[in-house]
Design an enzyme around this catalytic site. Structure first.
Site, PDB file in Angstrom:
ATOM      1  N   GLU A  93     -35.329  34.596 -33.391  1.00  0.00           N
ATOM      2  CA  GLU A  93     -35.206  33.989 -32.059  1.00  0.00           C
ATOM      3  C   GLU A  93     -33.856  33.318 -31.933  1.00  0.00           C
ATOM      4  O   GLU A  93     -33.418  32.609 -32.839  1.00  0.00           O
ATOM      5  CB  GLU A  93     -36.256  32.879 -31.839  1.00  0.00           C
ATOM      6  CG  GLU A  93     -37.679  33.346 -31.831  1.00  0.00           C
ATOM      7  CD  GLU A  93     -38.679  32.198 -31.605  1.00  0.00           C
ATOM      8  OE1 GLU A  93     -38.271  31.069 -31.245  1.00  0.00           O
ATOM      9  OE2 GLU A  93     -39.872  32.463 -31.801  1.00  0.00           O
ATOM     10  N   GLU A 152     -41.656  31.638 -19.106  1.00  0.00           N
ATOM     11  CA  GLU A 152     -43.100  31.480 -19.302  1.00  0.00           C
ATOM     12  C   GLU A 152     -43.532  30.147 -18.703  1.00  0.00           C
ATOM     13  O   GLU A 152     -43.381  29.105 -19.337  1.00  0.00           O
ATOM     14  CB  GLU A 152     -43.427  31.515 -20.800  1.00  0.00           C
ATOM     15  CG  GLU A 152     -43.147  32.844 -21.471  1.00  0.00           C
ATOM     16  CD  GLU A 152     -43.547  32.833 -22.947  1.00  0.00           C
ATOM     17  OE1 GLU A 152     -44.667  33.224 -23.263  1.00  0.00           O
ATOM     18  OE2 GLU A 152     -42.722  32.395 -23.776  1.00  0.00           O
ATOM     19  N   LYS A 156     -45.769  27.306 -20.504  1.00  0.00           N
ATOM     20  CA  LYS A 156     -45.387  26.628 -21.741  1.00  0.00           C
ATOM     21  C   LYS A 156     -45.207  25.143 -21.477  1.00  0.00           C
ATOM     22  O   LYS A 156     -45.187  24.692 -20.331  1.00  0.00           O
ATOM     23  CB  LYS A 156     -44.108  27.237 -22.302  1.00  0.00           C
ATOM     24  CG  LYS A 156     -44.309  28.652 -22.790  1.00  0.00           C
ATOM     25  CD  LYS A 156     -43.235  29.073 -23.758  1.00  0.00           C
ATOM     26  CE  LYS A 156     -43.639  28.801 -25.195  1.00  0.00           C
ATOM     27  NZ  LYS A 156     -42.727  29.395 -26.152  1.00  0.00           N
ATOM     28  N   GLU A 201     -38.646  24.693 -22.216  1.00  0.00           N
ATOM     29  CA  GLU A 201     -39.333  25.800 -22.905  1.00  0.00           C
ATOM     30  C   GLU A 201     -39.734  26.918 -21.944  1.00  0.00           C
ATOM     31  O   GLU A 201     -39.853  28.074 -22.338  1.00  0.00           O
ATOM     32  CB  GLU A 201     -40.597  25.296 -23.617  1.00  0.00           C
ATOM     33  CG  GLU A 201     -40.314  24.517 -24.873  1.00  0.00           C
ATOM     34  CD  GLU A 201     -41.555  23.811 -25.414  1.00  0.00           C
ATOM     35  OE1 GLU A 201     -41.527  23.418 -26.577  1.00  0.00           O
ATOM     36  OE2 GLU A 201     -42.545  23.636 -24.674  1.00  0.00           O
TER      37      GLU A 201
END
Ligand SMILES: *[C@@H]1O[C@H](CO)[C@@H](O)[C@H](O)[C@H]1NC(C)=O
Ligand SMILES: *[C@@H]1O[C@H](CO)[C@@H](O)[C@H](O)[C@H]1NC(C)=O
Length: 328
Positions: free
Chosen positions: A260, A311, A314, A319
């Site tokens: 990542e 997303e 999250k 984030e």
């Protein structure tokens, strides 16, 4: 029906640098699914094909994704859920079932590159289960003639006691014993260690003292001089701190894969803009196309951008905003 807008700049930058690369390119993306109105896996695979991204990482088995990947030639890095580790480590039957359900039905048509045991779990209460599950899984893969699938684990800088300057990189007292066992396994199976590398969080923690251009790959001068090694960007410095930590335990030849890395486009004021996310990801993609770091000039780096979609379910706004695509 939700339509998705591409952060066209990021994706075209990826395609351009892929086209420019002579060697096989090494870029992948993380596909997290904690969002409303996500594109389904079939659409995701179409997008990856369109942009010649041929590595995908998912944190846990997802049958829709596995189905969509059939015959796609896209390599998959598949994670085992942390919560599953305790019982997989203690009950062989459950390990066999996990394999029979999530790997075996797909192996003919899906290319599994890595299966990862533990996501940022060294240190954590899950740490004792990692090696046993890695060993069982390896044995199982071997018995099915699937030695090409590498078994590994994913760690972050939280596994390091010190990481700066890079030559001070060392595993923490809490993680050292586990890491040595894991590294022995990786060495014996010729598998890489997967590491998550986030210059963004280093800047976010100390924006006054950490140079933003150093974190964003745009510094034109040497920012950190470490013995005879010179660093223009923090990404390489962090990767090298892992290399140093491994070397101090006698592991000079275990490779790393960047599982990542990315930069959020919103959520933390002027440190998180779409332009910064673009700049970071653009340079990250170019960086992993090329060989090596100051410490290991010959190392080939392979990397997964974090991440394909924003997303929105999250935890924090930051984030939620690492995606290179977002819903409109
Ligand atoms: C840096 O110094 C080390 C010894 O301290 C040496 O082994 C290494 O080859 C040097 N690297 C470069 C790039 O000069
Ligand atoms: C962000 O804002 C702060 C406070 O106004 C300022 O000190 C800093 O220089 C800004 N940083 C960037 C990268 O624009």
């Amino acid at each position: 029906m939700t339509t998705y807008i591409l952060q066209a700049l990021i994706l075209s930058a990826i395609t351009v640098s892929i086209a420019a690369a002579v060697q096989t390119f090494n870029i992948g993306v993380n596909y997290g699914m904690l969002g409303d109105d996500m594109l389904d896996a079939i659409e995701v695979v179409k997008i990856l094909k369109m942009y010649s991204i041929d590595n995908l990482r998912i944190l846990a088995p997802d049958h829709a994704t596995l189905e969509a990947l059939r015959k796609s030639n896209i390599k998959l890095c598949l994670g085992i859920r942390n919560e599953d580790l305790p019982y997989l480590a203690t009950r062989q039957k459950d390990m066999n079932e996990w394999f029979a359900e999530n790997v075996q039905p797909y192996v003919e048509e899906v290319i599994f590159s890595y299966i990862t045991v533990g996501h940022e779990t060294i240190p954590s209460d899950y740490a004792p289960f990692i090696l046993p599950v890695m060993q069982d899984l390896q044995t199982l893969l071997h018995s099915h003639g699937l030695d090409s699938i590498k078994v590994s684990t994913v760690i972050s800088t939280a596994s390091l006691g010190t990481s700066s300057p890079p030559s001070h990189g060392i595993f923490s007292t809490e993680t050292r014993v586990t890491m040595i066992d894991v590294l022995k396994f990786l060495k014996n199976t010729n598998s890489p260690l997967l590491i998550n590398v986030y210059p963004y969080f280093v800047v976010a923690e100390d924006p006054v003292n950490v140079r933003l251009d150093y974190a964003l790959f745009t510094a034109k001068d040497v920012v950190v001089k470490d013995g005879n090694l010179s660093y223009y960007n923090m990404f390489e410095a962090i990767v090298d701190s892992f290399f140093w930590a491994m070397e101090k335990e006698g592991f000079n030849d275990v490779e790393v894969v960047i599982s990542e890395s990315g930069w959020p486009s919103a959520g933390n004021g002027n440190l998180t803009t779409p332009e910064m996310a673009y700049t970071y990801n653009y340079h990250f993609v170019r960086r992993v196309q090329n060989l090596g770091t100051p410490k290991r000039p010959q190392a080939s780096l392979e990397g997964f951008i974090y991440e394909l979609f924003n997303e929105n379910r999250k935890g924090t706004t930051v984030e939620q905003n690492f995606g290179i695509m977002y819903p409109k």
